[in-house]
Design a protein around this motif. Structure first.
Motif, PDB file in Angstrom:
ATOM      1  N   SER A 222     -11.983  -4.370   7.425  1.00 54.98           N
ATOM      2  CA  SER A 222     -11.031  -3.686   6.548  1.00 54.98           C
ATOM      3  C   SER A 222     -10.334  -4.623   5.576  1.00 54.98           C
ATOM      4  N   SER A 223     -10.630  -5.911   5.617  1.00 60.41           N
ATOM      5  CA  SER A 223      -9.917  -6.871   4.769  1.00 60.41           C
ATOM      6  C   SER A 223     -10.342  -6.727   3.313  1.00 60.41           C
ATOM      7  N   VAL A 224      -9.481  -7.225   2.410  1.00 60.56           N
ATOM      8  CA  VAL A 224      -9.797  -7.220   0.985  1.00 60.56           C
ATOM      9  C   VAL A 224     -11.036  -8.065   0.719  1.00 60.56           C
TER      10      VAL A 224
ATOM     11  N   THR B 112     -14.022  -5.741   1.758  1.00 59.00           N
ATOM     12  CA  THR B 112     -14.181  -4.470   1.053  1.00 59.00           C
ATOM     13  C   THR B 112     -14.238  -4.586  -0.462  1.00 59.00           C
ATOM     14  N   LEU B 113     -13.637  -5.625  -1.028  1.00 62.05           N
ATOM     15  CA  LEU B 113     -13.546  -5.724  -2.488  1.00 62.05           C
ATOM     16  C   LEU B 113     -14.137  -7.023  -3.026  1.00 62.05           C
ATOM     17  N   GLU B 114     -13.708  -8.152  -2.481  1.00 61.81           N
ATOM     18  CA  GLU B 114     -14.079  -9.434  -3.069  1.00 61.81           C
ATOM     19  C   GLU B 114     -15.543  -9.792  -2.808  1.00 61.81           C
TER      20      GLU B 114
ATOM     21  N   TRP C  50      -2.908  -4.615  -7.675  1.00 59.61           N
ATOM     22  CA  TRP C  50      -3.493  -5.724  -6.924  1.00 59.61           C
ATOM     23  C   TRP C  50      -5.016  -5.630  -6.867  1.00 59.61           C
ATOM     24  N   LYS C  51      -5.536  -4.403  -6.885  1.00 58.32           N
ATOM     25  CA  LYS C  51      -6.992  -4.264  -6.927  1.00 58.32           C
ATOM     26  C   LYS C  51      -7.536  -4.825  -8.233  1.00 58.32           C
TER      27      LYS C  51
ATOM     28  N   SER D  42       0.817  -1.221   0.000  1.00 56.81           N
ATOM     29  CA  SER D  42       0.000   0.000   0.000  1.00 56.81           C
ATOM     30  C   SER D  42       0.849   1.269   0.000  1.00 56.81           C
TER      31      SER D  42
ATOM     32  N   ALA E  90      -0.837  -0.827  -5.321  1.00 57.07           N
ATOM     33  CA  ALA E  90      -2.173  -1.070  -4.777  1.00 57.07           C
ATOM     34  C   ALA E  90      -3.204  -1.174  -5.894  1.00 57.07           C
TER      35      ALA E  90
ATOM     36  N   SER F 267      -7.218  -8.689  -8.204  1.00 56.08           N
ATOM     37  CA  SER F 267      -8.236  -9.298  -7.350  1.00 56.08           C
ATOM     38  C   SER F 267      -9.617  -9.195  -7.979  1.00 56.08           C
ATOM     39  N   THR F 268      -9.929  -8.030  -8.525  1.00 54.52           N
ATOM     40  CA  THR F 268     -11.256  -7.819  -9.105  1.00 54.52           C
ATOM     41  C   THR F 268     -11.488  -8.726 -10.303  1.00 54.52           C
TER      42      THR F 268
END
Length: 324
Positions: A186-188, A191-193, A160-161, A151, A157, A164-165
């Motif tokens: 706050s984990s990926v 928040t994202l997956e 990796w986003k 980060s 960052a 992952s996406t």
């Protein structure tokens, strides 16, 4: 030696490792756009490393990298890196790639706060796929290029986003998440997956998320902490996700989690080492048959069975759900 010198050396080492990993995926090295994106990204990261702070994001470079990974000849978001490197030179590879990619995407594996050793081993056994062991994830996994954390660079960052996406968006069937003690806001994963999966479930592309909670306990023999699956939940809605157990948020838990993460990184290195041994054996046998063909003969030997297994140290992940 100054801090700046050490960072520059680490950048050079990680750059060499990145290019070596990419070089093992033959078709990627023949893609001019992908390679220009890769070098543009490395220039971006080196600028961040030298400045000691983010200097911006070369979105075009990252886009070319992602496009290369998603090329039908690679499908790097849907297949395991180790499988691809072993199979890429064999007859009928493209047809096999299409089949394995479709099958792997039906068994996606995610993780939170326990590193990727267990899901990687489970994916390898069950022909699934986990981001960090996929072609696109394995190429970059563990490389910080002289930065203190991923980060610390907006470009790293952002990469990796996207990795992952695109990985999560390609999943079908049932997805499994492995989490230490529960969800972390706050984990990926949170928040994202999960938001991406929630949309896929709503569209009917994914059946649901199986959320497996692990607890840790000490190894009586003094080895790494043992991670044991204790609860499993089927998640399809936002309410289902919000009702999942939550991991503690105190400092003692964070300290424990960091220790487990380090132990699991060591376990993951052991898994990769075994994969490299398998690949080397595969190359040796393939070359043997190429050179000797029908004249090759085998004979009995007095070598005791399982010599390697009897002499090797036990894998730190031998007790995982995916182990035989």
């Amino acid at each position: 030696m100054t801090v700046a010198d050490r960072r520059q050396i680490k950048f050079a080492q990680d750059k060499d490792e990145l290019l070596k990993r990419v070089g093992r995926i033959q078709v990627l090295t023949t893609m001019p756009d992908f390679m220009s994106g890769l070098h543009g990204f490395l220039d971006n990261i080196e600028a961040d490393m030298r400045a000691g702070q983010p200097t911006g994001v070369d979105g075009g470079a990252i886009g070319r990298i992602i496009s290369g990974f998603q090329d039908p000849r690679v499908q790097g978001h849907r297949v395991q890196y180790a499988w691809y490197t072993r199979q890429q030179g064999k007859e009928g590879f493209q047809e096999a790639l299409d089949r394995v990619a479709a099958a792997s995407a039906e068994h996606g594996q995610l993780w939170a706060k326990m590193n990727s050793a267990i899901p990687t081993e489970d994916a390898s056994v069950g022909r699934g796929v986990v981001l960090e062991a996929s072609v696109q994830g394995r190429v970059f996994d563990g490389l910080l290029f002289g930065l203190p954390t991923w980060s610390a660079s907006d470009a790293l960052a952002a990469l990796w986003k996207r990795l992952s996406t695109t990985y999560v968006q390609a999943l079908t069937g049932t997805v499994t998440a492995h989490a230490l003690d529960g969800t972390v806001g706050s984990s990926v994963l949170s928040t994202l997956e999960w938001p991406e999966l929630r949309d896929s479930i709503a569209r009917g592309d994914v059946d649901g998320l199986v959320f497996v909670v692990y607890h840790s306990h000490e190894d009586p023999s003094g080895g790494p902490a043992i991670l044991e699956p204790v609860e499993s939940f089927h998640v399809r809605t936002q309410k289902d996700f919000e009702d999942l157990p939550q991991a503690p948020s105190d400092q003692a838990w964070r300290d424990k989690q960091r220790g487990i993460d380090q132990e699991q990184r060591a376990a993951l290195a052991d898994i990769h080492s075994r994969e490299e041994e398998i690949e080397a054996l595969d190359e040796f046998v393939s070359d043997l048959f190429r050179r000797h063909g029908r004249d090759l003969r085998f004979r009995d030997t007095d070598t005791p069975p399982n010599t390697r297994a009897n002499s090797a140290r036990e894998s730190p992940r031998s007790g995982s759900p995916g182990a035989g």
